[in-house]
Every structure is written in structure tokens, then in C-alpha cells.
Write an enzyme that holds these catalytic residues in place. Structure first.
Site, PDB file in Angstrom:
ATOM      1  N   HIS A 108      59.049  25.563  35.152  1.00 50.43           N
ATOM      2  CA  HIS A 108      58.198  24.683  34.818  1.00 50.43           C
ATOM      3  C   HIS A 108      57.541  23.907  36.154  1.00 50.43           C
ATOM      4  CE1 HIS A 108      60.231  25.522  30.993  1.00 50.43           C
ATOM      5  NE2 HIS A 108      59.228  25.122  30.527  1.00 50.43           N
ATOM      6  N   ASP A 128      54.152  33.793  29.911  1.00 56.19           N
ATOM      7  CA  ASP A 128      54.460  32.388  29.855  1.00 56.19           C
ATOM      8  C   ASP A 128      53.434  31.447  30.001  1.00 56.19           C
ATOM      9  OD1 ASP A 128      56.356  30.263  29.188  1.00 56.19           O
ATOM     10  OD2 ASP A 128      58.009  30.914  30.578  1.00 56.19           O
TER      11      ASP A 128
END
Length: 222
Positions: A94, A166
Site C-alpha cells: 500500500h 490489485d
């Protein structure tokens, strides 16, 4: 998932997945981005953690396959993630691009085992990992790498379902590639769909526009 892994009980995993599917279907959801098929081989991994089923490939494969079967028999598509493996990383994708330094033989023997089991169970979706695996591709994150997505997941492992990226807004990718550009590269690499998850409608529109232009220019096929 870690609790199911510690139980080691396939019957419990199946009951869990059936209950999960019933609750999802009750509110109209027909795709669950589960199960995580990463193997928790690195205790310092800051992002996978208790989302992983176990520390051993065979345990993850066995329980992951049960969860996929129960979800899909209950009418909810399952999604194994994150290919080619995010379990043995020490950074969070992230926020930055994690590095996986294993050679291909190790990846095939360990990291790929749960994905092979998922494919054998006819999992509907597989999601890619935003990780750099130099032994597979020295330059591109796996999500954007044809060597990983097309050559390994599609061709070598024989996955015939839907390949999703993702979230392309995660810093592992977006710090290096603008999201619209990354979307085009992910499709070129072999992804069938992409995630752009923050809810930024303008960004989503620019991403769609980039894909349309890429088709028009011949950069990607219709």
C-alpha cells in the site's frame, strides 16, 4: 483466516465459507476477494499477517481450496490472491514496492502451490500482487509484467478464469506509474480487469479514457 489455519480443520473452513457466502448473497454480493493464498513465511510481513491461512504451503493450499469450493458452491465467486505471492515480504505494498528475492524454483515449489490448488478447484478469479520479483522480471511489478501474468499464471499454470490487478492506487505502483498508464500496462501484461478503489471518479474516468485510447492506438487489443 489465521484462526482457521490454526484450527487446521477443513470442515470448519467449509462452514465458515458457506456462512460468509450466505451473508454476502443476502446483500447482493456475488464476488468475494478471498481467500488470501499468500503463505505467511515472514513473521515481519506488515500487510499479510493474519489474513494468511498458515505458514506452510500445503496447509494454505488445503484450506484455501476448501474455502474456494464452499464459496463457489454457495453461488459466490472466489478470488485467490496475491499472485505470484506476497507472503514473504517485509514491506507493505500500500505504501511502497515490496521485493521478493526468491529464485523461480523456490517460487514454483512453495509460493505457487496454493495457486495451483485454487486453479484445480476452478477458482473464478485470481488477483495479482504489487511486488517486484527480480528472478521473474527485473523491472516491472508483477501486476504489470507479462512474464508473470501471461507467461506464468495464464500459460504455465493454466489459469482460465479472470485475472484482476490489485488496486492500482497503491503506492507500490502509483508512486512509479500514473494510474491510467498502469491500467494500460496491466491489461497489456494479461490482466482482464483492474481495480481503482478510492472512489475518485475523475481518476476512474481518466483511466477508462486511457484504456479506450490504448485500444484505438493498437497498444492493447479490443
Amino acid at each position: 483466516m489465521a484462526v482457521l489455519g490454526r484450527s487446521g480443520d477443513p470442515a470448519l473452513a467449509s462452514r465458515f465459507a458457506a456462512a460468509l457466502a450466505a451473508e454476502l448473497k443476502a446483500v447482493g454480493i456475488t464476488l468475494d476477494y478471498a481467500p488470501v493464498l499468500d503463505i505467511h513465511t515472514n513473521p515481519k510481513n506488515p500487510v499479510i499477517g493474519d489474513r494468511a491461512l498458515a505458514e506452510r504451503a500445503d496447509d494454505v493450499a488445503r484450506l484455501g481450496r476448501v474455502i474456494i469450493k464452499a464459496l463457489q458452491e454457495s453461488g459466490v465467486a472466489a478470488c485467490g490472491k496475491h499472485f505470484p505471492g506476497h507472503g514473504d515480504t517485509s514491506t507493505d505494498s500500500h505504501f511502497e514496492l515490496p521485493l521478493v528475492e526468491h529464485p523461480p524454483d523456490r517460487l514454483r515449489a512453495i509460493e505457487f502451490e496454493p495457486f495451483r490448488a485454487a486453479i484445480a478447484e476452478r477458482v473464478a478469479f485470481i488477483m495479482t500482487a504489487h511486488v517486484l520479483v527480480p528472478s521473474l522480471d527485473e523491472h516491472r511489478p508483477s501486476t504489470l509484467s507479462p512474464k508473470v501474468v501471461q507467461a506464468l499464471l495464464r500459460d504455465e499454470l493454466g489459469f482460465e478464469g479472470v485475472i484482476l490487478s490489485d488496486d492500482l492506487e497503491m503506492k507500490a505502483v502509483s508512486a512509479r506509474y500514473p494510474v491510467p498508464e498502469a491500467a494500460v500496462e496491466a491489461i497489456r501484461a494479461g490482466c482482464d480487469g483492474i481495480l481503482v478503489c478510492s472512489g475518485d471518479v475523475d481518476l476512474q474516468a481518466r483511466t477508462l479514457e486511457a484504456l479506450v485510447k490504448a485500444v484505438e492506438s493498437g497498444a492493447i487489443t479490443p
